[in-house]
Design a protein around this motif. Structure first.
Motif, PDB file in Angstrom:
ATOM      1  N   LEU A   1      40.819  35.596  33.738  1.00  0.00           N
ATOM      2  CA  LEU A   1      39.987  35.710  34.933  1.00  0.00           C
ATOM      3  C   LEU A   1      40.729  36.516  35.999  1.00  0.00           C
ATOM      4  O   LEU A   1      41.948  36.401  36.134  1.00  0.00           O
ATOM      5  CB  LEU A   1      39.636  34.324  35.469  1.00  0.00           C
TER       6      LEU A   1
ATOM      7  N   ARG B   1      42.720  37.637  38.947  1.00  0.00           N
ATOM      8  CA  ARG B   1      43.556  36.884  39.895  1.00  0.00           C
ATOM      9  C   ARG B   1      43.095  37.099  41.324  1.00  0.00           C
ATOM     10  O   ARG B   1      43.322  36.258  42.205  1.00  0.00           O
ATOM     11  CB  ARG B   1      45.016  37.333  39.742  1.00  0.00           C
ATOM     12  N   GLU B   2      42.445  38.239  41.575  1.00  0.00           N
ATOM     13  CA  GLU B   2      41.972  38.543  42.926  1.00  0.00           C
ATOM     14  C   GLU B   2      40.947  37.516  43.414  1.00  0.00           C
ATOM     15  O   GLU B   2      40.854  37.250  44.622  1.00  0.00           O
ATOM     16  CB  GLU B   2      41.346  39.947  42.968  1.00  0.00           C
ATOM     17  N   LEU B   3      40.164  36.944  42.491  1.00  0.00           N
ATOM     18  CA  LEU B   3      39.198  35.926  42.886  1.00  0.00           C
ATOM     19  C   LEU B   3      39.902  34.697  43.453  1.00  0.00           C
ATOM     20  O   LEU B   3      39.465  34.126  44.464  1.00  0.00           O
ATOM     21  CB  LEU B   3      38.337  35.525  41.679  1.00  0.00           C
ATOM     22  N   TYR B   4      40.985  34.302  42.801  1.00  0.00           N
ATOM     23  CA  TYR B   4      41.741  33.146  43.279  1.00  0.00           C
ATOM     24  C   TYR B   4      42.377  33.434  44.629  1.00  0.00           C
ATOM     25  O   TYR B   4      42.313  32.594  45.550  1.00  0.00           O
ATOM     26  CB  TYR B   4      42.814  32.780  42.256  1.00  0.00           C
TER      27      TYR B   4
ATOM     28  N   ALA C   1      41.446  35.633  46.906  1.00  0.00           N
ATOM     29  CA  ALA C   1      40.408  35.730  47.940  1.00  0.00           C
ATOM     30  C   ALA C   1      39.888  34.346  48.322  1.00  0.00           C
ATOM     31  O   ALA C   1      39.641  34.054  49.507  1.00  0.00           O
ATOM     32  CB  ALA C   1      39.260  36.601  47.445  1.00  0.00           C
ATOM     33  N   ALA C   2      39.728  33.478  47.338  1.00  0.00           N
ATOM     34  CA  ALA C   2      39.263  32.121  47.619  1.00  0.00           C
ATOM     35  C   ALA C   2      40.276  31.361  48.462  1.00  0.00           C
ATOM     36  O   ALA C   2      39.901  30.628  49.393  1.00  0.00           O
ATOM     37  CB  ALA C   2      38.990  31.388  46.307  1.00  0.00           C
TER      38      ALA C   2
ATOM     39  N   HIS D   1      37.676  25.699  44.169  1.00  0.00           N
ATOM     40  CA  HIS D   1      37.869  26.897  43.351  1.00  0.00           C
ATOM     41  C   HIS D   1      37.617  26.584  41.880  1.00  0.00           C
ATOM     42  O   HIS D   1      36.992  27.375  41.158  1.00  0.00           O
ATOM     43  CB  HIS D   1      39.301  27.432  43.553  1.00  0.00           C
TER      44      HIS D   1
ATOM     45  N   ILE E   1      34.140  28.364  41.022  1.00  0.00           N
ATOM     46  CA  ILE E   1      34.427  29.715  40.533  1.00  0.00           C
ATOM     47  C   ILE E   1      34.877  29.717  39.081  1.00  0.00           C
ATOM     48  O   ILE E   1      34.308  30.425  38.242  1.00  0.00           O
ATOM     49  CB  ILE E   1      35.497  30.393  41.419  1.00  0.00           C
TER      50      ILE E   1
ATOM     51  N   LEU F   1      32.460  30.728  35.551  1.00  0.00           N
ATOM     52  CA  LEU F   1      32.872  31.926  34.816  1.00  0.00           C
ATOM     53  C   LEU F   1      33.358  31.607  33.411  1.00  0.00           C
ATOM     54  O   LEU F   1      33.501  32.515  32.589  1.00  0.00           O
ATOM     55  CB  LEU F   1      33.986  32.649  35.589  1.00  0.00           C
TER      56      LEU F   1
END
Length: 273
Positions: free
Chosen positions: A161, A163-166, A168-169, A179, A183, A187
């Protein structure tokens, strides 16, 4: 010509292999609708002369197959739920939470996969006996709630997945729980469905452990119930195959409805990035 011949040969070989795999299942289903005389005829008949349902009624009279199927479904569903919850939480911790010795603990998790189940049968049996769990759902469910394979499978998927999503969250003040639930889990539906189908079918097909820890017919699972259709004096194989067909139906339905997610999960796990 080579472009036409090569795919044709491949399809012929795949069709032949599919027939060899499916034939035993189809034969068991067809035997379900045969009388005892038709099933024991020589040479064997492939198709029943009529839609005979007396075998199903006879199986239900000989053994409480409905109760056995219910027990197997309860046990398999509980094990599936427990493995998905525990494996997803553990995999999330290994991927997104930094703690001392994380690599060591993950290696320890993986090392348990190399221990044969037969080695742990006696310690597990003595444990559930000491706790008074024999002939209960607890003995059938609790030893299988955690799965090192499930943790490994979900961890490898979570690593893919972005890492930018984590990041940003976390910048938006998102907690680990939010999270994880909002998220990561949405996914990861394909791989979670893969683990769910795998764990359900594995629990459904377990034979030796339920045989050891259950004593009464009220707690027997369907795998043991089918073996009760074989008698020392004489065995009506159409009744045995009828019981096997009834045993296969729930697992086949689970496999059919979960096949799409299962294939997507395997494909997603095979492609990185």
């Amino acid at each position: 010509m080579q472009r036409l011949i090569r795919p044709a040969v491949v399809y012929v070989l795949l069709t032949a292999a599919a027939i060899l795999v499916v034939y035993p299942v189809l034969y068991a289903i067809l035997q379900t609708f045969m009388t005892t005389e038709e099933a024991s005829a020589y040479p064997p008949k492939l198709f029943p002369s009529s839609l005979y349902l007396g075998g199903v009624r006879k199986v239900m009279e000989l053994v409480p197959i409905g109760s056995f199927i219910g027990n197997s479904f309860v046990v398999s569903a509980a094990i599936m739920t427990g493995q998905v919850i525990i494996a997803s939480l553990a995999a999330y911790a290994f991927v997104y939470i930094r703690f001392i010795g994380s690599k060591f603990w993950f290696a320890l998790f993986l090392s348990t996969m190399m221990v044969p189940w037969e080695v742990t049968i006696i310690p597990n049996y003595l444990t559930v006996k000491a706790w008074g769990w024999l002939d209960t759902y607890s003995a059938l469910i609790v030893p299988f709630l955690a799965s090192a394979f499930g943790v490994f499978l979900l961890r490898q998927y979570f690593l893919q997945l972005p890492r930018e999503l984590y990041e940003a969250a976390r910048m938006d003040g998102c907690s680990h729980g939010r999270h994880f639930a909002g998220i990561v889990l949405p996914l990861s539906r394909p791989i979670i469905a893969t683990l769910a189908v795998y764990s359900f079918l594995q629990a459904w097909n377990t034979y030796l452990w339920p045989l050891l820890v259950t004593n009464s017919d009220g707690m027997r699972t369907v795998q043991i119930g089918v073996s009760m259709l074989q008698f020392e004096e004489v065995t009506a194989w159409n009744l045995v195959l009828c019981g096997i067909t009834l045993m296969l139906l729930p697992s086949l339905l689970i496999l059919v409805f979960g096949l799409k997610q299962l294939v997507r999960g395997i494909a997603a796990g095979a492609v990185k990035g």
